[in-house]
Design a protein around this motif. Sequence first.
Motif, mmCIF file in Angstrom:
data_model
loop_
_atom_site.group_PDB
_atom_site.id
_atom_site.type_symbol
_atom_site.label_atom_id
_atom_site.label_comp_id
_atom_site.label_asym_id
_atom_site.label_seq_id
_atom_site.Cartn_x
_atom_site.Cartn_y
_atom_site.Cartn_z
ATOM 1 N N LEU A 90 0.823 -1.195 0.000
ATOM 2 C CA LEU A 90 0.000 0.000 0.000
ATOM 3 C C LEU A 90 0.863 1.254 0.000
ATOM 4 N N ALA A 91 1.964 1.187 0.744
ATOM 5 C CA ALA A 91 2.822 2.362 0.873
ATOM 6 C C ALA A 91 3.732 2.565 -0.331
ATOM 7 N N SER A 92 3.981 1.527 -1.115
ATOM 8 C CA SER A 92 4.963 1.626 -2.195
ATOM 9 C C SER A 92 4.350 1.668 -3.589
ATOM 10 N N ALA A 93 3.027 1.588 -3.687
ATOM 11 C CA ALA A 93 2.395 1.539 -5.000
ATOM 12 C C ALA A 93 2.593 2.838 -5.765
ATOM 13 N N GLY A 94 2.710 2.714 -7.091
ATOM 14 C CA GLY A 94 2.890 3.891 -7.937
ATOM 15 C C GLY A 94 1.585 4.502 -8.392
ATOM 16 N N VAL A 126 -6.825 0.366 -5.330
ATOM 17 C CA VAL A 126 -8.153 -0.207 -5.131
ATOM 18 C C VAL A 126 -7.947 -1.434 -4.260
ATOM 19 N N VAL A 127 -8.357 -1.351 -3.002
ATOM 20 C CA VAL A 127 -8.058 -2.386 -2.017
ATOM 21 C C VAL A 127 -9.296 -3.228 -1.746
ATOM 22 N N ARG A 128 -9.166 -4.502 -1.992
ATOM 23 C CA ARG A 128 -10.268 -5.424 -1.730
ATOM 24 C C ARG A 128 -10.321 -5.749 -0.241
ATOM 25 N N THR A 129 -11.493 -5.576 0.358
ATOM 26 C CA THR A 129 -11.642 -5.876 1.786
ATOM 27 C C THR A 129 -12.669 -6.967 2.050
ATOM 28 N N VAL A 171 -5.229 -4.242 -5.104
ATOM 29 C CA VAL A 171 -4.602 -4.957 -3.989
ATOM 30 C C VAL A 171 -5.575 -6.033 -3.529
ATOM 31 N N ASP A 172 -5.232 -7.279 -3.821
ATOM 32 C CA ASP A 172 -6.083 -8.427 -3.510
ATOM 33 C C ASP A 172 -5.334 -9.290 -2.497
#
Length: 285
Positions: free
Chosen positions: A150-154, A158-161, A192-193
Motif C-alpha cells: 500500500l505504501a509503495s504503489a505507484g 483499489v483495495v479489496r476488503t 490490492v487483492d
Amino acid sequence: MDLLVTLYGWKGGCRLDDALARTGKGLFPGETYHFPPLNLAAAHFGFFDDVAANFPWMAPAVDRLFPIFWNGSDSWFAVDLEDAGAVVAVRFDPDRHFTPAYASLVDMLLDIIRANDEDTPISFFREGGKPVGHFEVRPRVPKTVARRRLASAGNSLVVRTDFADEEAWRALREEIEEPRGEFGFTAHVEFVDAPDLAGLTPERLIADDLAEEKIGFLFLVDRVTLDTPEHPVLVVDLRHEPGRTFRVVASEMWGVENNLSLGNMDFAEFADAAVEDGVFRGWPE
C-alpha cells in the motif's frame, strides 16, 4: 509526544554501563533499567515491527509504544502514543507481554524520584506489577507484505476488503478498467487483492497513519460495493480530512481517480457532490 520531546531535549539518554549492569542497579533501585539515547530508543521502536512479523502477539506495540526505559535485555517501559502518554510495561513474553504501568510519564518520573529518595522499588515492582491505568489492545493492520505494498504503489489503490464473491470482484475490476468516453479515459489504479486486509475500514486506515506513507486517498471495495448493482466503491480521504468518505459508482471512478491524482480537484468537491445517498454518479450534463 510533547513530553518526550522535552525529556530528550533535557537529556539525550545514557548507555547502560556493563559494570553497572552487573551490580543489578539502574535508574530504579534494584533494577537495571536505563534511559537509552534517542537513536537507540527509536531503533527499538522500529524493532517492535520486525518482531511482530514473527510474533503476532507483539503487533499492538507497532507504531504505538515508544520505549523510554530498557533493562538491556527483553523488557521495556514505553509511552503509549495513542493513550495520552500512559506508560506500559513491555516484556518479550507471549503470556504477559503488555501491562499497564502508570497513567502518565509524569507519574512514573515522580515515582522514580520517590523510589530513589527512599531506596525502595518503584510502585510497579513493589506492587508486583499490579496494573495502574488502562491499556486497550486495538485491532491493527499488520505490516505484512500486503500493507507495505500500500505504501509503495505507484498508482492509485483499489483495495479489496471483502472476499466472499470472486466473480463479483473480477467483474468489478473489468468495469473499473474499461475505457470511457470519446477519448477512452481510464482510472490508473493498482488492485490490492490480499486476504490479510479483509475487513479493512477507514477507521483502521487512520489509526495506522497511512497518510504518513504519502497516500492521499484510496478506494476500498467492501461488501456494499460487491453486492450493489452500481458497484459503489468507497473513497477514503487520508490527507485533507482524514477519514472522510464518499462512494463512487465504478463507471465514474476514472474521473475521481484522474482528478484527485493530478490535483485538479479536491476530495471535498467530489464528496460534496455526492447525492443524498452519499454516492457520486458523475457531474450533471
